[in-house]
Write a protein that holds these residues in place. Structure first.
Motif, mmCIF file in Angstrom:
data_model
loop_
_atom_site.group_PDB
_atom_site.id
_atom_site.type_symbol
_atom_site.label_atom_id
_atom_site.label_comp_id
_atom_site.label_asym_id
_atom_site.label_seq_id
_atom_site.Cartn_x
_atom_site.Cartn_y
_atom_site.Cartn_z
ATOM 1 N N PHE A 60 -11.657 3.444 3.379
ATOM 2 C CA PHE A 60 -10.876 3.746 2.178
ATOM 3 C C PHE A 60 -11.646 4.635 1.217
ATOM 4 C CE2 PHE A 60 -10.101 2.348 -2.280
ATOM 5 C CZ PHE A 60 -8.880 2.982 -2.462
ATOM 6 N N GLU A 61 -12.917 4.336 1.000
ATOM 7 C CA GLU A 61 -13.703 5.129 0.056
ATOM 8 C C GLU A 61 -13.937 6.552 0.565
ATOM 9 O OE1 GLU A 61 -17.156 2.730 -0.674
ATOM 10 O OE2 GLU A 61 -16.122 1.515 -2.198
ATOM 11 N N ARG A 64 -10.548 8.277 -0.064
ATOM 12 C CA ARG A 64 -10.328 8.489 -1.495
ATOM 13 C C ARG A 64 -11.229 9.600 -2.020
ATOM 14 N NH1 ARG A 64 -11.226 3.480 -5.359
ATOM 15 N NH2 ARG A 64 -13.333 3.768 -4.532
ATOM 16 N N GLN A 117 -2.597 -2.039 0.449
ATOM 17 C CA GLN A 117 -2.963 -1.624 -0.905
ATOM 18 C C GLN A 117 -3.767 -0.322 -0.876
ATOM 19 O OE1 GLN A 117 -4.799 -4.682 -3.264
ATOM 20 N NE2 GLN A 117 -5.429 -3.280 -4.880
ATOM 21 N N ASN A 118 -4.681 -0.217 0.071
ATOM 22 C CA ASN A 118 -5.470 1.002 0.202
ATOM 23 C C ASN A 118 -4.593 2.175 0.625
ATOM 24 O OD1 ASN A 118 -7.783 -0.388 -0.489
ATOM 25 N ND2 ASN A 118 -8.415 -0.733 1.630
ATOM 26 N N ALA A 120 -1.449 2.585 -0.014
ATOM 27 C CA ALA A 120 -0.628 2.999 -1.152
ATOM 28 C C ALA A 120 -1.408 3.912 -2.091
ATOM 29 C CB ALA A 120 -0.115 1.768 -1.902
ATOM 30 N N GLU A 121 -2.687 3.604 -2.313
ATOM 31 C CA GLU A 121 -3.483 4.437 -3.220
ATOM 32 C C GLU A 121 -3.738 5.819 -2.625
ATOM 33 O OE1 GLU A 121 -7.701 4.355 -5.698
ATOM 34 O OE2 GLU A 121 -6.757 2.474 -5.065
ATOM 35 N N ILE A 122 -4.031 5.882 -1.339
ATOM 36 C CA ILE A 122 -4.258 7.175 -0.700
ATOM 37 C C ILE A 122 -2.962 7.983 -0.664
ATOM 38 C CG2 ILE A 122 -4.928 8.351 1.436
ATOM 39 C CD1 ILE A 122 -7.236 7.014 -0.136
ATOM 40 N N GLU A 123 -1.861 7.330 -0.385
ATOM 41 C CA GLU A 123 -0.571 8.022 -0.376
ATOM 42 C C GLU A 123 -0.226 8.589 -1.751
ATOM 43 O OE1 GLU A 123 2.368 8.513 2.189
ATOM 44 O OE2 GLU A 123 0.311 9.004 2.731
ATOM 45 N N ALA A 124 -0.589 7.862 -2.811
ATOM 46 C CA ALA A 124 -0.334 8.357 -4.166
ATOM 47 C C ALA A 124 -1.150 9.619 -4.437
ATOM 48 C CB ALA A 124 -0.671 7.273 -5.189
ATOM 49 N N LEU A 125 -2.392 9.639 -3.964
ATOM 50 C CA LEU A 125 -3.227 10.831 -4.134
ATOM 51 C C LEU A 125 -2.687 11.996 -3.314
ATOM 52 C CD1 LEU A 125 -6.761 9.162 -3.987
ATOM 53 C CD2 LEU A 125 -5.647 10.128 -6.010
ATOM 54 N N ARG A 128 0.225 13.549 -5.063
ATOM 55 C CA ARG A 128 -0.167 14.420 -6.178
ATOM 56 C C ARG A 128 -0.517 15.817 -5.672
ATOM 57 N NH1 ARG A 128 -4.891 11.624 -9.303
ATOM 58 N NH2 ARG A 128 -5.032 13.743 -10.135
#
Length: 199
Positions: A60-61, A64, A117-118, A120-125, A128
């Motif tokens: 994940f890191e 990200r 959860q991870n 979802a955060e990557i998909e949001a980035l 963008r």
């Protein structure tokens, strides 16, 4: 947990991430163990947990960090014409991703291995970044510069096409990176129904 003699967090931490990046890209996330990463770095397996709680967090890191770097690097001059903005995006995307083949491979091929959860955060980035191109395409369609029926589908198609360069282009081959950028720009321009012209 004991660290290998001479190991320091500001040195070993980046080495852990670099080793994980190489190994995940070469063998796939599921096939790589924490022990393999430790061996690559030159530390005891247990020492890895001083730098990351688990392999999932490491993946994940890495993803990200790649997306944050991409978002910080992309630049869209909204005062320029839609044609100029699109040409800049095409050339930027190809050049940026060419310099980071392992990160790009992981960012696209290992999404399936992220926990919800991870993911979802990557998909949001990712969304963008896609929004930068979609805004360009929408502006071009509204001004009559582009003939795009669905800006979202066109965005995904263009990004997939540009990212595909990483699968075949190699420095020192028949074409230079600049030549590839020029040819892909011409293809993208035609794809969105833009008239010719040098940009």
């Amino acid at each position: 947990m004991a660290r290998t003699t001479g190991s320091h967090s500001d040195i070993t931490g980046p080495r852990v991430r670099d080793a994980a990046l190489r190994l995940f890209a070469r063998h796939g996330f599921a096939a790589v163990s924490m022990r393999q990463i430790a061996t690559e770095v030159g530390v005891q397996a247990g020492a890895l947990y001083n730098y990351t709680p688990d392999k999932q967090t490491l993946l994940f890191e890495l993803m990200r960090a790649h997306m944050v770097e991409l978002l910080e690097a992309v630049h869209d001059d909204v005062g320029a014409s839609a044609l100029e903005r699109l040409a800049h995006f095409v050339r930027f995307h190809i050049a940026f991703h060419h310099e980071r083949p392992d990160a790009v491979f992981i960012a696209y091929m290992e999404l399936r291995n992220l926990e919800p959860q991870n993911f979802a955060e990557i998909e949001a980035l990712r969304s963008r970044y896609e929004a930068v191109l979609e805004d360009i395409l929408r502006a071009g369609a509204e001004s009559g510069t582009f003939d795009v029926a669905d800006s979202k589908i066109a965005t995904l198609a263009v990004i997939a096409m540009l990212t595909g360069v990483n699968t075949w282009f190699r420095t020192g081959g028949r074409l230079s990176l600049t030549a590839v950028q020029d040819q892909y720009w011409d293809m993208v321009r035609r794809m969105v129904g833009a008239a010719g012209g040098s940009v």
